[in-house]
Design a protein around this motif. Structure first.
Motif, PDB file in Angstrom:
ATOM      1  N   GLU A  55     -61.868  39.334 -23.940  1.00 59.93           N
ATOM      2  CA  GLU A  55     -61.086  38.166 -23.436  1.00 59.93           C
ATOM      3  C   GLU A  55     -61.838  37.111 -23.130  1.00 59.93           C
ATOM      4  N   ASP A  56     -63.034  37.184 -22.647  1.00 57.38           N
ATOM      5  CA  ASP A  56     -63.815  36.137 -22.523  1.00 57.38           C
ATOM      6  C   ASP A  56     -64.528  35.336 -23.619  1.00 57.38           C
ATOM      7  N   TYR A  57     -64.798  36.167 -24.505  1.00 58.98           N
ATOM      8  CA  TYR A  57     -65.309  35.555 -25.853  1.00 58.98           C
ATOM      9  C   TYR A  57     -64.128  34.621 -26.293  1.00 58.98           C
ATOM     10  N   ARG A  58     -63.048  35.443 -26.580  1.00 58.82           N
ATOM     11  CA  ARG A  58     -61.938  34.760 -26.908  1.00 58.82           C
ATOM     12  C   ARG A  58     -61.733  33.486 -26.398  1.00 58.82           C
ATOM     13  N   SER A  59     -61.656  33.413 -25.160  1.00 62.92           N
ATOM     14  CA  SER A  59     -61.339  32.204 -24.518  1.00 62.92           C
ATOM     15  C   SER A  59     -62.180  31.240 -24.625  1.00 62.92           C
ATOM     16  N   LEU A  60     -63.850  31.449 -24.658  1.00 62.48           N
ATOM     17  CA  LEU A  60     -64.836  30.575 -24.977  1.00 62.48           C
ATOM     18  C   LEU A  60     -64.821  30.087 -26.453  1.00 62.48           C
ATOM     19  N   ALA A  61     -64.239  30.861 -27.346  1.00 64.68           N
ATOM     20  CA  ALA A  61     -63.950  30.544 -28.769  1.00 64.68           C
ATOM     21  C   ALA A  61     -62.879  29.521 -28.661  1.00 64.68           C
ATOM     22  N   HIS A  62     -61.712  29.626 -28.164  1.00 65.07           N
ATOM     23  CA  HIS A  62     -60.636  28.817 -27.888  1.00 65.07           C
ATOM     24  C   HIS A  62     -61.191  27.672 -27.617  1.00 65.07           C
ATOM     25  N   GLN A  81     -55.206  25.507 -28.815  1.00 69.53           N
ATOM     26  CA  GLN A  81     -56.476  26.111 -28.449  1.00 69.53           C
ATOM     27  C   GLN A  81     -56.680  26.189 -27.026  1.00 69.53           C
ATOM     28  N   LEU A  82     -56.426  25.255 -26.186  1.00 70.52           N
ATOM     29  CA  LEU A  82     -56.593  25.404 -25.000  1.00 70.52           C
ATOM     30  C   LEU A  82     -55.503  26.177 -24.178  1.00 70.52           C
ATOM     31  N   ASP A  83     -54.132  26.086 -24.598  1.00 75.18           N
ATOM     32  CA  ASP A  83     -53.323  26.943 -24.339  1.00 75.18           C
ATOM     33  C   ASP A  83     -53.500  28.462 -24.239  1.00 75.18           C
ATOM     34  N   ALA A  84     -54.338  28.757 -25.288  1.00 82.26           N
ATOM     35  CA  ALA A  84     -54.699  30.081 -25.517  1.00 82.26           C
ATOM     36  C   ALA A  84     -55.892  30.823 -24.805  1.00 82.26           C
ATOM     37  N   VAL A  85     -56.277  29.936 -23.881  1.00 80.63           N
ATOM     38  CA  VAL A  85     -57.491  30.384 -23.088  1.00 80.63           C
ATOM     39  C   VAL A  85     -56.731  31.119 -21.843  1.00 80.63           C
ATOM     40  N   LYS A  86     -57.122  32.386 -21.751  1.00 81.76           N
ATOM     41  CA  LYS A  86     -56.412  33.179 -20.952  1.00 81.76           C
ATOM     42  C   LYS A  86     -57.374  33.843 -19.688  1.00 81.76           C
ATOM     43  N   SER A  87     -58.527  33.598 -20.023  1.00 86.15           N
ATOM     44  CA  SER A  87     -59.769  34.134 -19.103  1.00 86.15           C
ATOM     45  C   SER A  87     -59.646  33.014 -17.676  1.00 86.15           C
ATOM     46  N   SER A  88     -59.436  33.673 -16.615  1.00 86.40           N
ATOM     47  CA  SER A  88     -59.420  32.577 -15.363  1.00 86.40           C
ATOM     48  C   SER A  88     -60.597  31.921 -15.247  1.00 86.40           C
ATOM     49  N   GLU A  89     -61.699  32.583 -15.505  1.00 82.98           N
ATOM     50  CA  GLU A  89     -63.116  32.075 -15.368  1.00 82.98           C
ATOM     51  C   GLU A  89     -63.505  30.782 -16.113  1.00 82.98           C
ATOM     52  N   PHE A  90     -62.300  30.679 -17.021  1.00 81.11           N
ATOM     53  CA  PHE A  90     -62.646  29.264 -18.148  1.00 81.11           C
ATOM     54  C   PHE A  90     -61.486  28.465 -17.733  1.00 81.11           C
ATOM     55  N   ALA A  91     -60.430  28.399 -16.639  1.00 81.84           N
ATOM     56  CA  ALA A  91     -59.581  27.623 -16.425  1.00 81.84           C
ATOM     57  C   ALA A  91     -59.803  26.179 -16.227  1.00 81.84           C
ATOM     58  N   GLY A  92     -60.810  26.116 -15.349  1.00 78.59           N
ATOM     59  CA  GLY A  92     -61.431  24.698 -15.147  1.00 78.59           C
ATOM     60  C   GLY A  92     -61.825  24.055 -16.201  1.00 78.59           C
ATOM     61  N   LEU A  93     -62.643  24.787 -16.907  1.00 80.81           N
ATOM     62  CA  LEU A  93     -63.054  24.022 -18.057  1.00 80.81           C
ATOM     63  C   LEU A  93     -61.997  23.659 -19.163  1.00 80.81           C
ATOM     64  N   ALA A  94     -60.987  24.605 -19.338  1.00 77.68           N
ATOM     65  CA  ALA A  94     -59.861  24.357 -20.078  1.00 77.68           C
ATOM     66  C   ALA A  94     -59.168  23.060 -19.792  1.00 77.68           C
ATOM     67  N   ASP A  95     -58.911  23.072 -18.077  1.00 72.75           N
ATOM     68  CA  ASP A  95     -58.326  21.924 -17.898  1.00 72.75           C
ATOM     69  C   ASP A  95     -58.848  20.695 -18.273  1.00 72.75           C
TER      70      ASP A  95
END
Length: 150
Positions: A55-62, A81-95
């Protein structure tokens, strides 16, 4: 197709479910993007986003896909793509990236809201948080003094 692209294709075809192939997809996309091959980088990242078992690799790719799509002014695609980020570790970066997309669309108040959410989600120990703070300051908004993830 250059030799590194052939190596990645072979690795993907033969060992696509391995962590190594997923890491190679992220690396291949970086090399492709650095060479100005945005479409090839998008294809590599799309493969990781769609097929990675982690999941982390998928989130990073998104996240990286959103950046490339933002550069191409495909704002709806970037937000998807940002809506598809599921890993909580990447939530701040997605926002944070969501704020970038919204600002590019001319939606400053929505961008500020997204950046504030990203700033709150990022640990105050991360230097990257200062970049988000600079965006907020440039937009005339100041982040709250507290509320950071630890």
């Amino acid at each position: 197709m250059c030799s590194s692209d052939l190596v990645f294709k072979d690795l993907k075809d033969r060992f696509g479910r391995t962590t190594y192939a997923q890491q190679a997809g992220l690396l291949a996309a970086k090399v492709q993007a650095d060479k100005g091959q945005a479409d090839a980088a998008i294809a590599s990242l799309t493969w990781v986003a769609d097929d990675a078992s982690d999941e982390d690799y998928r989130s990073l790719a998104h996240l990286r896909l959103a950046g490339l799509l933002l550069d191409k002014k495909d704002y709806d695609g970037a937000l998807k793509q940002l809506d598809a980020v599921k890993s909580s570790e990447f939530a701040g970066l997605a926002d944070d990236r969501r704020g970038d997309v919204l600002m590019a669309q001319g939606k400053q108040s929505d961008a500020v809201t997204a950046w504030k959410k990203g700033w709150d989600a990022l640990s105050d120990k991360l230097d990257y948080r200062r970049i988000v703070e600079a965006k907020l300051t440039a937009a005339g908004a100041q982040p709250a003094a507290s509320g950071a993830a630890q």
